[in-house]
Write an enzyme that holds these catalytic residues in place. Structure first.
Site, mmCIF file in Angstrom:
data_model
loop_
_atom_site.group_PDB
_atom_site.id
_atom_site.type_symbol
_atom_site.label_atom_id
_atom_site.label_comp_id
_atom_site.label_asym_id
_atom_site.label_seq_id
_atom_site.Cartn_x
_atom_site.Cartn_y
_atom_site.Cartn_z
ATOM 1 N N HIS A 202 9.906 10.622 -35.349
ATOM 2 C CA HIS A 202 9.067 11.715 -35.875
ATOM 3 C C HIS A 202 9.883 12.909 -36.370
ATOM 4 O O HIS A 202 9.366 14.026 -36.454
ATOM 5 C CB HIS A 202 8.005 12.154 -34.845
ATOM 6 C CG HIS A 202 6.918 11.144 -34.684
ATOM 7 N ND1 HIS A 202 5.814 11.347 -33.870
ATOM 8 C CD2 HIS A 202 6.730 9.918 -35.242
ATOM 9 C CE1 HIS A 202 5.030 10.286 -33.936
ATOM 10 N NE2 HIS A 202 5.557 9.407 -34.746
ATOM 11 N N TYR A 255 5.786 14.296 -40.184
ATOM 12 C CA TYR A 255 5.859 15.258 -39.066
ATOM 13 C C TYR A 255 6.786 16.438 -39.357
ATOM 14 O O TYR A 255 6.715 17.459 -38.677
ATOM 15 C CB TYR A 255 6.321 14.544 -37.787
ATOM 16 C CG TYR A 255 5.230 13.696 -37.172
ATOM 17 C CD1 TYR A 255 4.490 14.150 -36.100
ATOM 18 C CD2 TYR A 255 4.923 12.440 -37.677
ATOM 19 C CE1 TYR A 255 3.481 13.380 -35.535
ATOM 20 C CE2 TYR A 255 3.915 11.655 -37.133
ATOM 21 C CZ TYR A 255 3.201 12.141 -36.060
ATOM 22 O OH TYR A 255 2.197 11.386 -35.516
#
Ligand code: G6P
Length: 438
Positions: A202, A255
């Site tokens: 992420h 993200y």
């Protein structure tokens, strides 16, 4: 691996995502002939587990594949002699996720399931449970591969690498999702696309993007710059600043919006909180609709409504990985593994998310073709240091490590705010954090 006795144990089998996995196992049965699939859950998840178990049996029956589906609360029985153990657990259920997403927002910080203080709280609850599962694997299935999808997947993988002897690989749906989105924007089949990924779970960037072996990185960046960039269902796809992607020269994962567009993302979260609540609140609604559908005795396929969840292609990523290990394919997939010097600016024993060769010995990271740019290096190092401290805090129940982890996190960034958030997390998760209270 013995060819006619393939056994998989899915810990957290009552998850609404399981039908994805079943669909993948059915499609790949010819090259990955699972004989026994054990779906395991905890007492609170018993009802969901039975619903999922029945749907799974209907799915394999309809497809005519002889996979035996077992549902059980006995984790040890499921793990014993398994070839693969997959983990998709949520300690504290969606209620805990909702708290993780709310607490940071109280203090003006991003509240997200895996990123920042929310992901930190999830890590504290989850890591000890995963390490407990590892103890069972060490004892009952030492040859098994642990494929972990449980978030925060990078941190969990690092904990397993540091504190167990289990052969493990961390898996996320973002790399495969990136490939699919690049294929779509370039209007080619996904099999023609190759991408290099650098970073951690992420928090990674795609570059050296090739279609049919030709580098098309700039073309892809230009196309994404005119649209919204890489997206995923659960991260609001606010557009990048004009020229930002071009100046970066890489594609940031979805993200990274929480870092590069922090103010706008925070504002968006605060607005959504007033109208719809947190993402956990939305997911609760989607889940209850899904389970109503799953109960239908006439349903024998994965319902399309599951696509409202962020984990799209998760099953594909999981099946690709297990199939390649089983058949020693030696193809390239981006997964979470031990660094071992591949990203020189990160510790040797850190978990990283990069391209790996996948074969019967697991995942071996391949050398990067470019050195890590200073544009991303600092962020990568500081978030990795946060992860290191968080893993240590989760394992040892160490308050100081926890405080420093949050203090240095770019989405918190102040010791006084970090302390307030930490104290709320510890208070509101008391029952799941015995390591801090003994
Ligand atoms: C993304 C992430 C997964 C995460 C999922 C959450 O796809 O890569 O790690 O689990 O979103 O989706 P949800 O529908 O639960 O918000």
């Amino acid at each position: 691996m013995i060819k006619d006795s393939l056994k998989i144990a899915v810990i957290g089998g009552g998850s609404s995502y399981t039908p994805e996995l079943i669909e993948g196992l059915i499609e790949h049965y010819h090259e990955f002939p699972v004989k026994d699939l054990y779906l395991v859950d905890v007492e609170q998840g018993k009802e969901k587990l039975e619903i999922i178990g029945s749907l799974s049996r209907r799915m394999v029956e309809r497809a005519g594949v002889p996979i035996r589906i077992h549902t059980t609360l006995d984790r040890k029985k499921a793990i014993k002699n398994a070839n693969f153990v997959t983990t998709q657990i949520r300690v504290g259920q969606l209620e805990a996720r909702s708290r993780d997403e709310r607490i940071p927002l109280r203090y003006g910080c991003i509240g997200q399931e895996t990123t920042g203080a929310g992901g930190f709280a999830k890590g504290l609850r989850t890591i000890p449970v995963i390490l407990d599962i590892c103890r069972d694997i060490e004892q009952l299935a030492p040859q098994a591969f642990l494929i972990n999808f449980t978030n925060p997947a990078g941190m969990v993988t690092e904990a397993v690498l540091k504190y167990s002897d289990v052969r493990s690989i961390g898996l996320c749906n973002l790399p495969i999702g990136t490939k699919m989105q690049v294929a779509k924007i370039m209007d080619v089949d996904v099999s023609k696309v190759n991408i290099e990924i650098v970073g951690i779970n992420h928090l990674n960037w795609a570059y050296n993007i090739q279609v049919n072996g030709i580098d098309v990185t700039w073309e892809v960046i230009e196309k994404f710059s005119k649209s919204r960039g890489l997206t995923v269902k659960n991260v609001p796809d606010l557009g990048w600043e004009p020229g930002f992607l071009e100046s970066l020269g890489m594609l940031p994962c979805s993200y990274l919006r929480y870092y590069y567009l922090k103010d706008k993302m925070l504002e968006e979260q605060l607005q959504t909180l007033k109208t719809k609540g947190t993402r956990a609140d939305t997911v609760k609604k989607v889940e209850s609709e899904l389970f109503e559908l799953y109960k239908d005795p006439d349903l024998d396929i994965k319902p399309p409504q599951l696509e409202q969840r962020g984990g799209a292609y998760y099953s594909e990523a999981a099946i690709n990985l297990m199939t390649s290990i089983y058949n020693n394919k030696r193809d390239i997939q981006a997964v979470n593994v031990k660094n071992n010097g591949i990203i020189p600016c990160l510790p040797h024993d850190a978990s990283i998310e990069v391209n790996c060769v996948i074969g019967s010995d697991g995942a071996s990271p391949v050398q990067l073709t470019q050195s890590v740019s200073p544009k991303v290096k600092g962020l990568l190092q500081v978030v990795k240091a946060y992860e290191e401290l968080s893993v240590e805090a989760a394992v040892k129940g160490d308050y100081d490590c926890a405080l420093h982890a949050l203090t240095i996190h770019p989405l918190v960034g102040s010791s006084s705010v970090a302390k307030k958030i930490l104290d709320d997390i510890l208070e509101e998760n008391k029952e799941y954090l015995p390591q801090f209270y003994s």
